[in-house]
Every structure is written in structure tokens, then in C-alpha cells.
Design an enzyme around this catalytic site. Structure first.
Site, mmCIF file in Angstrom:
data_model
loop_
_atom_site.group_PDB
_atom_site.id
_atom_site.type_symbol
_atom_site.label_atom_id
_atom_site.label_comp_id
_atom_site.label_asym_id
_atom_site.label_seq_id
_atom_site.Cartn_x
_atom_site.Cartn_y
_atom_site.Cartn_z
ATOM 1 N N CYS A 117 25.768 46.964 57.681
ATOM 2 C CA CYS A 117 25.101 45.885 58.431
ATOM 3 C C CYS A 117 25.804 45.534 59.738
ATOM 4 O O CYS A 117 25.272 44.759 60.542
ATOM 5 C CB CYS A 117 24.983 44.651 57.554
ATOM 6 S SG CYS A 117 24.272 45.013 55.955
ATOM 7 N N HIS A 248 23.442 39.313 62.048
ATOM 8 C CA HIS A 248 22.757 40.159 61.073
ATOM 9 C C HIS A 248 21.964 39.233 60.158
ATOM 10 O O HIS A 248 22.474 38.195 59.704
ATOM 11 C CB HIS A 248 23.813 40.962 60.304
ATOM 12 C CG HIS A 248 23.282 41.538 59.035
ATOM 13 N ND1 HIS A 248 22.117 42.268 58.980
ATOM 14 C CD2 HIS A 248 23.759 41.476 57.763
ATOM 15 C CE1 HIS A 248 21.906 42.633 57.735
ATOM 16 N NE2 HIS A 248 22.872 42.163 56.979
ATOM 17 N N ASN A 278 16.684 41.598 54.558
ATOM 18 C CA ASN A 278 17.901 42.204 55.111
ATOM 19 C C ASN A 278 17.646 43.691 55.393
ATOM 20 O O ASN A 278 17.506 44.484 54.461
ATOM 21 C CB ASN A 278 19.032 42.020 54.092
ATOM 22 C CG ASN A 278 20.342 42.644 54.531
ATOM 23 O OD1 ASN A 278 20.386 43.466 55.445
ATOM 24 N ND2 ASN A 278 21.422 42.271 53.868
HETATM 25 O O1 UT7 Z 1 24.249 42.604 54.172
HETATM 26 C C1 UT7 Z 1 25.069 42.167 53.122
HETATM 27 C C2 UT7 Z 1 24.293 42.279 51.841
HETATM 28 N N1 UT7 Z 1 24.435 41.224 50.913
HETATM 29 C C3 UT7 Z 1 24.187 39.910 51.141
HETATM 30 O O2 UT7 Z 1 23.914 39.467 52.204
HETATM 31 C C4 UT7 Z 1 24.256 38.972 49.940
HETATM 32 C C5 UT7 Z 1 24.969 37.682 50.196
HETATM 33 N N2 UT7 Z 1 24.778 36.795 49.077
HETATM 34 C C6 UT7 Z 1 23.639 36.090 48.892
HETATM 35 O O3 UT7 Z 1 22.740 36.144 49.731
HETATM 36 C C7 UT7 Z 1 23.515 35.196 47.683
HETATM 37 O O4 UT7 Z 1 24.739 35.204 46.967
HETATM 38 C C8 UT7 Z 1 22.357 35.634 46.737
HETATM 39 C C9 UT7 Z 1 21.007 35.318 47.388
HETATM 40 C C10 UT7 Z 1 22.436 37.098 46.419
HETATM 41 C C11 UT7 Z 1 22.425 34.842 45.434
HETATM 42 O O5 UT7 Z 1 22.378 33.449 45.706
HETATM 43 P P1 UT7 Z 1 23.399 32.461 44.979
HETATM 44 O O6 UT7 Z 1 23.052 31.098 45.404
HETATM 45 O O7 UT7 Z 1 24.788 32.964 45.277
HETATM 46 O O8 UT7 Z 1 23.007 32.626 43.478
HETATM 47 P P2 UT7 Z 1 23.913 33.080 42.245
HETATM 48 O O9 UT7 Z 1 24.260 34.527 42.348
HETATM 49 O O10 UT7 Z 1 25.024 32.094 42.071
HETATM 50 O O11 UT7 Z 1 22.914 32.865 41.067
HETATM 51 C C12 UT7 Z 1 22.481 31.567 40.659
HETATM 52 C C13 UT7 Z 1 21.501 31.751 39.531
HETATM 53 C C14 UT7 Z 1 22.000 32.695 38.442
HETATM 54 O O12 UT7 Z 1 21.539 32.203 37.203
HETATM 55 P P3 UT7 Z 1 22.537 31.414 36.213
HETATM 56 O O13 UT7 Z 1 23.646 32.374 35.935
HETATM 57 O O14 UT7 Z 1 22.989 30.216 36.999
HETATM 58 O O15 UT7 Z 1 21.672 31.095 35.050
HETATM 59 C C15 UT7 Z 1 21.291 33.997 38.743
HETATM 60 O O16 UT7 Z 1 21.105 34.794 37.607
HETATM 61 O O17 UT7 Z 1 20.288 32.333 40.021
HETATM 62 C C16 UT7 Z 1 19.963 33.487 39.251
HETATM 63 N N3 UT7 Z 1 19.282 34.446 40.100
HETATM 64 C C17 UT7 Z 1 17.967 34.395 40.294
HETATM 65 N N4 UT7 Z 1 17.013 33.587 39.830
HETATM 66 C C18 UT7 Z 1 15.760 33.799 40.234
HETATM 67 C C19 UT7 Z 1 19.809 35.464 40.811
HETATM 68 N N5 UT7 Z 1 18.826 36.110 41.471
HETATM 69 C C20 UT7 Z 1 17.674 35.462 41.166
HETATM 70 C C21 UT7 Z 1 16.360 35.660 41.541
HETATM 71 N N6 UT7 Z 1 15.423 34.812 41.065
HETATM 72 N N7 UT7 Z 1 15.970 36.646 42.380
#
Ligand code: UT7
Length: 321
Positions: A117, A248, A278
Site C-alpha cells: 500500500c 492510502h 482498500n
Molecule cells: O492496507 C493495510 C491493510 N489493512 C488494514 O488497513 C486494516 C487495518 N485495520 C482495520 O481496518 C480494523 O482493525 C478492522 C476494520 C479490520 C477491524 O476493526 P476493529 O474495530 O479493529 O474490530 P476488531 O478486529 O476489534 O473486531 C471487533 C469485533 C470482533 O468481534 P468480538 O470478538 O468483539 O465478538 C470481530 O470478530 O467485530 C467482529 N468483526 C466483525 N463483525 C461484523 C470483525 N469483522 C467483522 C465484520 N462484520 N466484517
């Protein structure tokens, strides 16, 4: 030594026709439009069904060349930033070279750089160096092109909602008037984000993206602050001298968190993540093209382009329209 800068003389982008909406993803994994929009800002993304990375890059390049209105003979190099090439070899840049049908005997360098990225700021910096040294009278095609969907696990809700496909391209030429400053860095770490290709010895390669979203999020916010600070300092400028920061497009919350930490209004940041998700190395040039079409910046305006991502890599360039 005072290096010259570069001028963007043409710009274009291309995305696949197929739109994958959040509603469609709701039928594929346990997620919701509300969760995706709130946590990422993404509403839909484009998915390549027939188009590969080089074809998207070729279309974007054609549009940038048309916009520049320059003859093909002026192109001296094609640099493609991609981490999702069609093949290991030929490079995506060579495939685009073939599609552009240069005249026999015209010297045109063509190579890919794989900086995920952060690819576009890296590629622009390489182009700036080439223009200042090897080919001061030529133009360079700098392309960011990706088909991330090839590596997305559409059973993993943590990652499949994030990525999309597309390409953006600019034609740049040397300029003694335009400023150019660059800060690039890397920090080897394969635990936060990985697209496996060749497995390590003794390892079975899972073939799809793996990611530690929370750590990448933190790294991204820190990278934006670090990179913007470095290029401003190098240029001897202040934030009031900058029209837009184009980061990005990974997650709207990454940008809003960085803006808050830097005490900057969100209006300083251009965003189009809502429509494309992304698209890795393609996201910055696609955003730049959309900004231009929306008449958001005028000749001479200063922009900071910031990338961060797998590698880990980070980098920014400060340039002028
Ligand atoms: O170019 C670089 C590539 N990568 C990135 O840019 C990723 C950077 N990170 C992010 O954008 C965020 O960390 C994410 C969008 C991937 C995740 O958001 P978050 O606020 O960090 O969520 P989390 O991983 O802490 O998950 C919170 C909850 C979890 O459930 P529990 O364990 O609290 O019950 C996940 O399982 O949300 C759940 N979850 C979802 N729920 C509904 C994770 N993905 C999803 C989903 N839909 N798609």
C-alpha cells in the site's frame, strides 16, 4: 545538491465494472452494512472478474497519457507499484509496455516495485530520481494497479470486507519549479499483514491474505503522523501551506484518528474509500484523479501523499500540482 521536482502532466484511473456491495457481503459472511460502514467507511468495492492487474494498469495509463496529450515517444519508463502482479514474470510493467505498443527501438524502462500500500509514494520517488538523472527530457508513467480480490479469503469477515481492485496512473515530467520532497521507510515484519506467495522452507503456504487488523490500524495511524511530520520538516513548510493530505485509503477511521491526533480538520484529508475499499497501491492515484475531476485542487497547490502497509512500509511525498 538541489534536485529538481516533478510535475504531474496527466492522470487517469480504471476500475472493474463489477460492484461488490456491503449488502452482497452480508449474504457471504456474518457481517452487516452497518458494521462495515461504521468500522471502515466502506460501502462498496470493485472486483475484477475478467480484468487482471496489467489490464487495469493499461487502461489507467492510456487515460493518463490522453490527459497529458503527449506522444508515446516521450515515455522513457513505466513503473508499476503492485503486490498483486499477473505473474512473477513478466512484470506487470512489461505487460503494460506490450499493450501500449511502443515503436520498435524506443528505449523504455519497465519494472514493478512491490511495496504494497506504500507503493505509490515509493514509485514517485524513484521516478523523480530517474527524471533528475537518467532521463531529464522524457516522461515517466507511474502506475498503481492491484487485483487484491485474487488473494482475499471470502469466508473471513475480518478481511473480505476491506479490499477492492483498481488502478491509477500519472504521467510525470521533470520540473525545476515544482517542489518534491520524500520520506520513505520500512520495518520488516510479517506478523501484521501477509499475502503468501512462495512459502518459507517447510511451511505450507495458505494462499490468502492474513492480517492482524488492530496492529495494522495502530501502525497506520502512527505512520501518517510520522510521514507528514518528516516531509513538512524537510520542505520547511507548515500545515497551512498544504491544500490536501491524500493518504492510502485503508479505513476511514484510520484517517479520522490520525486527523484528530494531529489536530487537523478532516476536510484536509481527501477520502473516497466509500466507493472502492482498500485498493492498496492503486488507492492514492485513484484518489488523486477523482480530486482533479472534482476540481479540488489548483495548479501550484501542495499535496502530501501518504502510504502505509505491508512490509511493513511507510512513506510520503510532498508535491505540487
Ligand atoms: O492496507 C493495510 C491493510 N489493512 C488494514 O488497513 C486494516 C487495518 N485495520 C482495520 O481496518 C480494523 O482493525 C478492522 C476494520 C479490520 C477491524 O476493526 P476493529 O474495530 O479493529 O474490530 P476488531 O478486529 O476489534 O473486531 C471487533 C469485533 C470482533 O468481534 P468480538 O470478538 O468483539 O465478538 C470481530 O470478530 O467485530 C467482529 N468483526 C466483525 N463483525 C461484523 C470483525 N469483522 C467483522 C465484520 N462484520 N466484517
Amino acid at each position: 545538491m538541489e534536485l529538481s521536482g516533478l510535475k504531474i502532466v496527466g492522470i487517469g484511473h480504471a476500475v472493474p465494472e463489477k460492484i461488490l456491495t456491503n449488502q452482497a457481503l452480508e449474504k457471504m459472511v456474518d457481517t452487516s452494512d452497518e458494521w462495515i460502514v461504521t468500522r471502515t467507511g466502506i460501502r462498496e468495492r470493485r472486483i475484477a472478474e475478467k480484468e487482471n492487474t496489467s489490464v487495469l494498469g493499461f487502461w489507467a495509463a492510456q487515460r493518463a497519457m490522453e490527459d497529458a496529450g503527449i506522444p508515446k515517444e516521450r515515455i522513457g519508463a513505466i513503473i508499476v507499484a503492485t503486490c498483486t502482479p499477473d505473474d512473477y514474470q513478466p512484470s506487470t510493467a512489461c505487460r503494460i509496455h506490450q499493450l501500449l505498443e511502443f515503436a520498435n527501438g524506443q528505449p523504455v524502462m519497465a519494472f514493478d516495485i512491490n511495496v504494497a500500500c506504500t507503493g505509490f509514494p515509493y514509485a514517485l520517488t524513484v521516478a523523480n530520481g530517474l527524471l533528475a538523472t537518467a532521463m531529464p527530457d522524457r516522461c515517466i508513467l507511474v502506475i498503481g494497479a492491484e487485483t487484491m480480490s485474487k488473494f482475499v479469503d471470502y469466508t473471513d469477515r475480518n478481511t473480505c470486507i476491506l479490499f477492492g481492485d483498481g488502478a491509477g496512473a500519472v504521467v510525470v515530467e521533470r520540473s525545476m519549479e515544482q517542489e518534491f520532497h520524500s520520506y520513505l521507510s520500512a520495518k520488516g515484519d510479517d506478523t501484521m499483514f501477509r499475502i503468501p506467495g512462495a512459502p518459507f522452507a517447510g511451511e505450507h503456504a495458505p494462499s490468502l491474505i492474513s492480517m492482524d487488523g488492530k496492529s495494522v490500524f495502530k501502525f497506520a495511524v502512527e505512520s501518517i503522523q510520522t510521514c507528514v511530520g518528516h516531509v513538512l520538516e524537510q520542505a520547511g513548510l507548515e500545515m497551512k501551506d498544504i491544500s490536501y493530505i491524500v493518504t492510502h485509503q485503508a479505513n476511514r477511521r484510520i484517517i479520522t484518528t490520525a486527523a484528530k491526533k494531529m489536530d487537523l480538520p478532516l476536510e484536509k484529508f481527501f477520502m473516497n474509500i466509500e466507493k472502492y475499499g482498500n485498493t492498496s497501491a492503486a488507492s492514492i492515484p485513484i484518489a488523486l484523479d477523482e480530486m482533479k475531476r472534482q476540481n479540488l485542487s489548483r495548479p501550484g497547490d501542495r499535496l502530501i501523499l501518504v502510504g502505509f502497509g505491508s512490509g511493513l512500509t511507510l512513506g510520503a511525498v510532498l508535491l505540487q500540482w
